[in-house]
Write an enzyme that holds these catalytic residues in place. Structure first.
Site, PDB file in Angstrom:
ATOM      1  N   SER A  90      -5.964  -1.830   0.564  1.00 11.65           N
ATOM      2  CA  SER A  90      -5.905  -3.115  -0.144  1.00 11.65           C
ATOM      3  C   SER A  90      -5.433  -4.244   0.767  1.00 11.65           C
ATOM      4  O   SER A  90      -6.022  -5.335   0.787  1.00 11.65           O
ATOM      5  CB  SER A  90      -5.002  -3.004  -1.375  1.00 11.65           C
ATOM      6  OG  SER A  90      -3.712  -2.545  -1.024  1.00 11.65           O
ATOM      7  N   GLY A  91      -4.387  -3.998   1.567  1.00 13.59           N
ATOM      8  CA  GLY A  91      -3.891  -5.040   2.456  1.00 13.59           C
ATOM      9  C   GLY A  91      -4.871  -5.383   3.561  1.00 13.59           C
ATOM     10  O   GLY A  91      -5.086  -6.559   3.884  1.00 13.59           O
TER      11      GLY A  91
ATOM     12  N   VAL B  27      -6.984   4.992  13.808  1.00 16.00           N
ATOM     13  CA  VAL B  27      -6.097   4.464  14.838  1.00 16.00           C
ATOM     14  C   VAL B  27      -5.249   5.609  15.391  1.00 16.00           C
ATOM     15  O   VAL B  27      -4.638   6.367  14.638  1.00 16.00           O
ATOM     16  CB  VAL B  27      -5.167   3.367  14.272  1.00 16.00           C
ATOM     17  CG1 VAL B  27      -4.227   2.859  15.371  1.00 16.00           C
ATOM     18  CG2 VAL B  27      -5.979   2.225  13.691  1.00 16.00           C
TER      19      VAL B  27
ATOM     20  N   CYS C  92       4.662   2.480  -5.507  1.00 14.98           N
ATOM     21  CA  CYS C  92       4.705   2.350  -6.970  1.00 14.98           C
ATOM     22  C   CYS C  92       5.750   3.290  -7.565  1.00 14.98           C
ATOM     23  O   CYS C  92       5.432   4.361  -8.097  1.00 14.98           O
ATOM     24  CB  CYS C  92       3.352   2.619  -7.599  1.00 14.98           C
ATOM     25  SG  CYS C  92       3.326   2.093  -9.335  1.00 14.98           S
TER      26      CYS C  92
ATOM     27  N   ASP D 115       2.334  -1.287   2.390  1.00 14.33           N
ATOM     28  CA  ASP D 115       3.231  -0.129   2.349  1.00 14.33           C
ATOM     29  C   ASP D 115       3.783   0.281   3.705  1.00 14.33           C
ATOM     30  O   ASP D 115       4.782   0.995   3.774  1.00 14.33           O
ATOM     31  CB  ASP D 115       2.498   1.074   1.733  1.00 14.33           C
ATOM     32  CG  ASP D 115       2.127   0.858   0.286  1.00 14.33           C
ATOM     33  OD1 ASP D 115       2.606  -0.130  -0.311  1.00 14.33           O
ATOM     34  OD2 ASP D 115       1.354   1.674  -0.259  1.00 14.33           O
TER      35      ASP D 115
ATOM     36  N   LYS E 235       6.891  -1.036  -3.025  1.00 19.76           N
ATOM     37  CA  LYS E 235       5.571  -0.947  -2.399  1.00 19.76           C
ATOM     38  C   LYS E 235       4.506  -0.843  -3.495  1.00 19.76           C
ATOM     39  O   LYS E 235       4.253   0.243  -4.019  1.00 19.76           O
ATOM     40  CB  LYS E 235       5.526   0.260  -1.463  1.00 19.76           C
ATOM     41  CG  LYS E 235       6.558   0.186  -0.330  1.00 19.76           C
ATOM     42  CD  LYS E 235       6.519   1.424   0.545  1.00 19.76           C
ATOM     43  CE  LYS E 235       7.612   1.407   1.590  1.00 19.76           C
ATOM     44  NZ  LYS E 235       7.509   0.309   2.569  1.00 19.76           N
ATOM     45  N   THR E 236       3.885  -1.974  -3.832  1.00 18.45           N
ATOM     46  CA  THR E 236       2.884  -2.009  -4.893  1.00 18.45           C
ATOM     47  C   THR E 236       1.701  -2.884  -4.490  1.00 18.45           C
ATOM     48  O   THR E 236       1.790  -3.681  -3.556  1.00 18.45           O
ATOM     49  CB  THR E 236       3.462  -2.582  -6.210  1.00 18.45           C
ATOM     50  OG1 THR E 236       3.717  -3.995  -6.025  1.00 18.45           O
ATOM     51  CG2 THR E 236       4.753  -1.887  -6.611  1.00 18.45           C
TER      52      THR E 236
ATOM     53  N   ALA F  31       0.644  -5.321  -6.295  1.00 21.34           N
ATOM     54  CA  ALA F  31       1.041  -6.689  -6.626  1.00 21.34           C
ATOM     55  C   ALA F  31       1.792  -7.333  -5.459  1.00 21.34           C
ATOM     56  O   ALA F  31       1.639  -8.528  -5.198  1.00 21.34           O
ATOM     57  CB  ALA F  31       1.911  -6.697  -7.881  1.00 21.34           C
TER      58      ALA F  31
ATOM     59  N   CYS G 296       5.485  -3.950 -11.329  1.00 28.32           N
ATOM     60  CA  CYS G 296       5.216  -2.571 -11.709  1.00 28.32           C
ATOM     61  C   CYS G 296       4.916  -2.528 -13.207  1.00 28.32           C
ATOM     62  O   CYS G 296       5.840  -2.631 -14.020  1.00 28.32           O
ATOM     63  CB  CYS G 296       6.424  -1.687 -11.385  1.00 28.32           C
ATOM     64  SG  CYS G 296       6.131   0.062 -11.723  1.00 28.32           S
TER      65      CYS G 296
END
Length: 442
Positions: free
Chosen positions: A45-46, A110, A193, A328, A336-337, A339, A371
């Site tokens: 996601s990031g 990586v 989460c 994360d 760590k989520t 959101a 959360c």
């Protein structure tokens, strides 16, 4: 059996993607050397979010993403998959379909980061140099740190919502439940989460009530933490639910072994070293121990704990000014989520855009994270808070109450926002809406 071996490496498996999708971006397998102005490590996601933002900021030809997986998963929905409310297939899409068009996709893992020479080496031998680096490598699942796992997942009655290979086993164990202990665990490590380990407990309770099996079930939440939830406002509401639904919460209990052939779980008492307790189970949901990305941990970018060492305000690395991080893999002192990733992406975008113009960062990340605590098949407590553990709520209502509207937001709105907003770099968290709803007071 092969799928469980893959859990040891914490890699997602994938499927082949269609030709018309892969043509939307360029890709590489094993070029000897490459150079990119902006290199993004990780296609979660990031990584996808920031690559989309950097494409707009720098142009697609200047951005590359290193990611080996052919499939991209929206992991927050696995809570509902494990309870039968959503299908696992709905959580995944080909990575090619979410990779921003035109960016260079390096389909490899990586292996090494050397920030002193601005170099990254991948598993297939590719050497990549960069001007700027965004690290978005997530964290590592460590099922193998629990004796008897991951091979224990071959047996029935045990599952985990933290992996695509095991999430449907949770639902199978719940459906097959007859009578006895339903046990849910929280490990003695940081986790992504932190509410998810108990969300499945509430959903299982609701399912067993719906199917008339609740009277024969003893529902048990064994957590390594000294609290039910880290933010008191929401913890108070959760304790009320626990008492009202007759759920058993045991604090400072850490899962160290699973004996699937005997249907036994062994817990250590963290307050009394050496003391263990064996619990029989009819259903077991395991939240695995987690740790930093091994690549980050083995690089000069890590702090003493192995996490990416960032300035918590700007998301710029403390030692290497051309290195940034998100999600994360970082040591940011917040939960760590997904959101958190959204809010971080807006700040990081601003930080990088200012630095490219030789200007100082002027936007600060306040630690916002969220959360959605799913408490049944139609209710959610929406926990939102900042670095200081203070509620930072979007809506002008008491979000510590169970609400049906928040469930629909979790189950229906957020997935759409993820695929069509966040991953395209168009969603930076609810900050502007919070100000609007609170008339500029928050």
């Amino acid at each position: 059996m092969a799928s469980f071996h893959r859990l040891r490496k914490c890699q997602s498996t994938g499927v082949a993607v269609s030709t018309h999708i892969t043509q939307l971006h360029t890709s590489s397998h094993a070029c000897a050397k490459q150079h990119h102005k902006m290199l993004v490590l990780g296609g979660g996601s990031g990584g996808i979010t920031m690559s989309a933002r950097m494409k707009r900021l720098m142009g697609a030809g200047n951005v590359a993403v290193v990611e080996p997986s052919e499939m991209h998963y929206y992991q927050p929905i696995w809570t509902l998959v494990g309870a039968g409310a959503k299908k696992a297939a709905s959580s995944g899409r080909p990575t090619a379909s979410v990779m921003p068009s035109g960016v260079h996709w390096v389909k490899s893992k990586v292996q090494e980061i050397n920030p002193d020479t601005n170099t990254v080496r991948t598993e297939d031998g590719t050497e990549i140099t960069y001007e700027y680096l965004i690290v978005a490598l997530g964290l590592q699942l460590h099922f193998e740190r629990v004796k008897g796992l991951p091979e224990g997942f071959e047996h029935p009655k045990i599952g985990s919502n933290y992996s695509i290979q095991t999430v449907e086993k949770t639902w199978k164990a719940l459906q097959d439940f007859k009578e006895g202990n339903a046990v849910f665990t929280f490990p003695n490590t940081p986790v992504k989460c932190a509410g998810a380990p108990q969300k499945i407990m509430y959903l299982s309770d609701a399912y067993l009530r719906k199917t008339g099996k609740r009277e024969k079930a003893n529902i048990m939440y064994n957590t390594s933490l000294p609290v039910l939830f880290g933010i008191k406002k929401y913890a108070d509401s959760l304790w009320d639910i626990v008492k009202r639904r007759d759920l058993q919460v045991n604090l400072r209990q850490n899962l160290i072994e699973v004996r699937p052939d005997k249907q036994e779980a062994v817990f250590e008492n963290l307050d009394k070293p050496g003391e263990t307790r064996v619990v029989e189970y009819e259903m077991l949901h395991v939240t695995p121990p987690m740790g930093p990305s091994l690549v980050v941990k083995g690089s000069p970018l890590a702090d003493d704990g192995g996490w990416l060492d960032l300035n918590k305000d700007t998301l710029q690395h403390k030692k290497y000014p051309n290195v940034f991080g998100i999600g994360d893999c970082t040591n940011l002192p917040t939960a760590k989520t997904g959101a958190a990733v959204a809010a971080q992406s807006a700040v990081l975008h601003r930080t990088i855009s200012r630095l490219l113009k030789n200007e100082k960062p002027d936007k600060i990340y306040d630690g916002y994270t969220s959360c959605p605590l799913v408490t049944s098949y139609n209710t959610v407590i929406l926990a939102e808070f900042d670095y200081n553990g203070q509620p930072l709520e979007t809506f002008p209502i008491n979000q510590a109450k169970e609400r049906r509207l928040m469930y629909h937001m979790k189950a229906d709105v957020m997935p759409h926002l993820y695929w069509h907003g966040l991953l395209r770099g168009l969603w930076g968290g609810p900050g502007p809406y919070r100000k609007l709803f609170h008339l500029g007071m928050k």
